[in-house]
Design an enzyme around this catalytic site. Structure first.
Site, PDB file in Angstrom:
ATOM      1  N   ASP A  12       0.832  -1.197   0.000  1.00  0.00           N
ATOM      2  CA  ASP A  12       0.000   0.000   0.000  1.00  0.00           C
ATOM      3  C   ASP A  12       0.874   1.259   0.000  1.00  0.00           C
ATOM      4  OD1 ASP A  12      -2.290   1.490   0.049  1.00  0.00           O
ATOM      5  OD2 ASP A  12      -2.754   1.105   2.157  1.00  0.00           O
ATOM      6  N   GLY A  13       0.342   2.312  -0.594  1.00  0.00           N
ATOM      7  CA  GLY A  13       1.008   3.610  -0.497  1.00  0.00           C
ATOM      8  C   GLY A  13       1.650   4.115  -1.776  1.00  0.00           C
ATOM      9  N   GLY A  15       0.184   5.488  -4.330  1.00  0.00           N
ATOM     10  CA  GLY A  15      -0.433   6.776  -4.695  1.00  0.00           C
ATOM     11  C   GLY A  15       0.153   7.909  -3.874  1.00  0.00           C
ATOM     12  N   ARG A  16       0.264   7.678  -2.559  1.00  0.00           N
ATOM     13  CA  ARG A  16       0.802   8.734  -1.691  1.00  0.00           C
ATOM     14  C   ARG A  16       2.270   9.011  -1.986  1.00  0.00           C
ATOM     15  NH1 ARG A  16      -1.283   5.950   3.517  1.00  0.00           N
ATOM     16  NH2 ARG A  16      -1.829   4.422   1.926  1.00  0.00           N
ATOM     17  N   SER A  57      -7.189  -5.910  -6.067  1.00  0.00           N
ATOM     18  CA  SER A  57      -8.287  -6.604  -5.391  1.00  0.00           C
ATOM     19  C   SER A  57      -9.552  -6.550  -6.234  1.00  0.00           C
ATOM     20  CB  SER A  57      -8.547  -5.956  -4.031  1.00  0.00           C
ATOM     21  OG  SER A  57      -9.222  -4.732  -4.208  1.00  0.00           O
ATOM     22  N   THR A  58     -10.541  -7.372  -5.831  1.00  0.00           N
ATOM     23  CA  THR A  58     -11.828  -7.349  -6.539  1.00  0.00           C
ATOM     24  C   THR A  58     -12.496  -5.976  -6.367  1.00  0.00           C
ATOM     25  OG1 THR A  58     -12.682  -8.457  -4.556  1.00  0.00           O
ATOM     26  CG2 THR A  58     -12.350  -9.825  -6.493  1.00  0.00           C
ATOM     27  N   ASN A  60     -10.730  -3.104  -6.350  1.00  0.00           N
ATOM     28  CA  ASN A  60      -9.947  -2.082  -7.048  1.00  0.00           C
ATOM     29  C   ASN A  60     -10.547  -1.670  -8.394  1.00  0.00           C
ATOM     30  OD1 ASN A  60      -6.680  -3.191  -5.824  1.00  0.00           O
ATOM     31  ND2 ASN A  60      -8.005  -1.557  -5.065  1.00  0.00           N
ATOM     32  N   TRP A  61     -11.509  -2.466  -8.907  1.00  0.00           N
ATOM     33  CA  TRP A  61     -12.166  -2.073 -10.163  1.00  0.00           C
ATOM     34  C   TRP A  61     -12.922  -0.765  -9.999  1.00  0.00           C
ATOM     35  CZ3 TRP A  61     -10.487  -4.657 -14.215  1.00  0.00           C
ATOM     36  CH2 TRP A  61     -10.097  -5.985 -14.070  1.00  0.00           C
ATOM     37  N   GLU A 195       1.231 -13.769  11.978  1.00  0.00           N
ATOM     38  CA  GLU A 195       1.787 -12.652  12.728  1.00  0.00           C
ATOM     39  C   GLU A 195       1.676 -11.412  11.832  1.00  0.00           C
ATOM     40  OE1 GLU A 195       2.962 -12.672  15.845  1.00  0.00           O
ATOM     41  OE2 GLU A 195       2.447 -14.794  16.021  1.00  0.00           O
TER      42      GLU A 195
HETATM   43  C1  FPP Z   1      -1.861   0.388  -3.233  1.00  0.00           C
HETATM   44  O1  FPP Z   1      -1.413   1.699  -3.327  1.00  0.00           O
HETATM   45  C2  FPP Z   1      -1.377  -0.350  -4.337  1.00  0.00           C
HETATM   46  C3  FPP Z   1      -2.169  -0.937  -5.287  1.00  0.00           C
HETATM   47  C4  FPP Z   1      -3.627  -0.901  -5.320  1.00  0.00           C
HETATM   48  C5  FPP Z   1      -1.567  -1.645  -6.396  1.00  0.00           C
HETATM   49  C6  FPP Z   1      -0.345  -2.414  -6.060  1.00  0.00           C
HETATM   50  C7  FPP Z   1       0.330  -2.532  -7.313  1.00  0.00           C
HETATM   51  C8  FPP Z   1       1.648  -2.528  -7.503  1.00  0.00           C
HETATM   52  C9  FPP Z   1       2.652  -2.557  -6.429  1.00  0.00           C
HETATM   53  C10 FPP Z   1       2.140  -2.457  -8.861  1.00  0.00           C
HETATM   54  C11 FPP Z   1       1.572  -3.501  -9.723  1.00  0.00           C
HETATM   55  C12 FPP Z   1       2.227  -4.769  -9.455  1.00  0.00           C
HETATM   56  C13 FPP Z   1       2.609  -5.574 -10.409  1.00  0.00           C
HETATM   57  C14 FPP Z   1       3.233  -6.847 -10.056  1.00  0.00           C
HETATM   58  C15 FPP Z   1       2.431  -5.200 -11.821  1.00  0.00           C
HETATM   59  P1  FPP Z   1      -2.492   2.813  -3.438  1.00  0.00           P
HETATM   60  O2  FPP Z   1      -2.661   3.170  -4.872  1.00  0.00           O
HETATM   61  O3  FPP Z   1      -3.734   2.404  -2.737  1.00  0.00           O
HETATM   62  O4  FPP Z   1      -1.760   3.957  -2.667  1.00  0.00           O
HETATM   63  P2  FPP Z   1      -2.450   5.056  -1.739  1.00  0.00           P
HETATM   64  O5  FPP Z   1      -3.121   4.313  -0.617  1.00  0.00           O
HETATM   65  O6  FPP Z   1      -1.279   5.861  -1.287  1.00  0.00           O
HETATM   66  O7  FPP Z   1      -3.386   5.813  -2.598  1.00  0.00           O
END
Ligand code: FPP
Length: 228
Positions: A12-13, A15-16, A57-58, A60-61, A195
């Site tokens: 996660d993170g 975007g930030r 995730s499902t 994320n669409w 854990e």
């Molecule tokens: C969460 O960050 C990240 C995701 C929803 C996507 C994770 C994807 C990758 C690490 C890249 C794709 C991976 C491969 C293997 C191609 P966020 O966008 O929710 O960040 P935020 O919470 O800061 O907005």
């Protein structure tokens, strides 16, 4: 040091991380892919046998179409570019998630990657794409009905055998980056006794040294699995 057999990561993170630099979110996802590459190698070197990464995730669409499209394009590129890297490390690839609603090109690429790496004997890399734990549990229950199991045959083992992770050991260590303390529908069944390790670092900043710190922290934990 006790090394966890199965490590799962909620990445996660991105975007930030991009926003902090005044960049579009997709640049964060690109940096996230580089972090994936580094962690794959570091986990394999540390002796982890199963690494599950939550890429999409499902739910994320629901993100803006532009971001979903960009993530899918990144995934496509990643699957093609990294095949030789997995081969070099003897890593096996496994798509964790539902094929339903997925672009057929990506499904085909993931199948190719699964087949090409099936004989590798190193770590297994489970990439969760179009993954949701509740959906996984619901489809396991549906399969029990389709296979006409009697009520007394529907037990923990029957459900476990019908999860997308059938045959994979439970999660030992669940890591989440970016300071959020949520499981977000990831491997709920499989993480029953995992854990938890939460770090404030954003995913693109999570590297081999941070993985090592998480593994060292895990090694200090006393696991009782409900016993005393
Ligand atoms: C969460 O960050 C990240 C995701 C929803 C996507 C994770 C994807 C990758 C690490 C890249 C794709 C991976 C491969 C293997 C191609 P966020 O966008 O929710 O960040 P935020 O919470 O800061 O907005």
């Amino acid at each position: 040091m006790t090394v966890p057999t199965h490590v799962a990561i909620i990445m996660d993170g991105n975007g930030r991380w991009a926003a902090q630099r005044g960049w579009p979110r997709i640049k964060g996802h690109k940096a996230g892919v580089l972090a994936v590459e580094r962690i794959l190698e570091a986990a394999a070197d540390a002796g982890v046998q199963h690494l599950s990464l939550y890429a999409f995730s499902t739910e994320n669409w629901k993100r803006p179409a532009l971001e979903v499209g960009a993530l899918m394009a990144l995934l496509r590129m990643y699957l093609r570019m990294f095949l030789h890297k997995l081969a070099k490390k003897g890593i096996r690839f496994h798509h964790l998630g539902s094929p339903e609603g997925m672009p057929s090109g990506i499904l085909a690429d993931m199948k190719t990657l699964e087949e090409a790496t099936a004989k590798n004997t190193g770590m297994t890399f489970h990439l969760a794409v179009n993954y949701g734990s509740r959906l996984e549990l619901a489809q396991a229950a549906r399969r029990c009905v389709e296979e006409s199991l009697r009520p007394d045959q529907v037990d923990e083992a029957a459900l476990q055998a019908r999860l997308w992770t059938a045959g994979v050991p439970d999660v030992d260590l669940l890591i989440r980056t970016s300071g959020e303390h949520r499981i977000s529908n990831f491997l709920l069944w499989q993480s029953a006794y995992a854990e938890l390790y939460m770090t404030d670092l954003l995913w693109p900043d999570f590297g081999p040294a941070e993985l090592r710190a998480a593994l060292e922290d895990y090694a200090q934990r006393e696991r009782r699995f409900g016993g005393i």
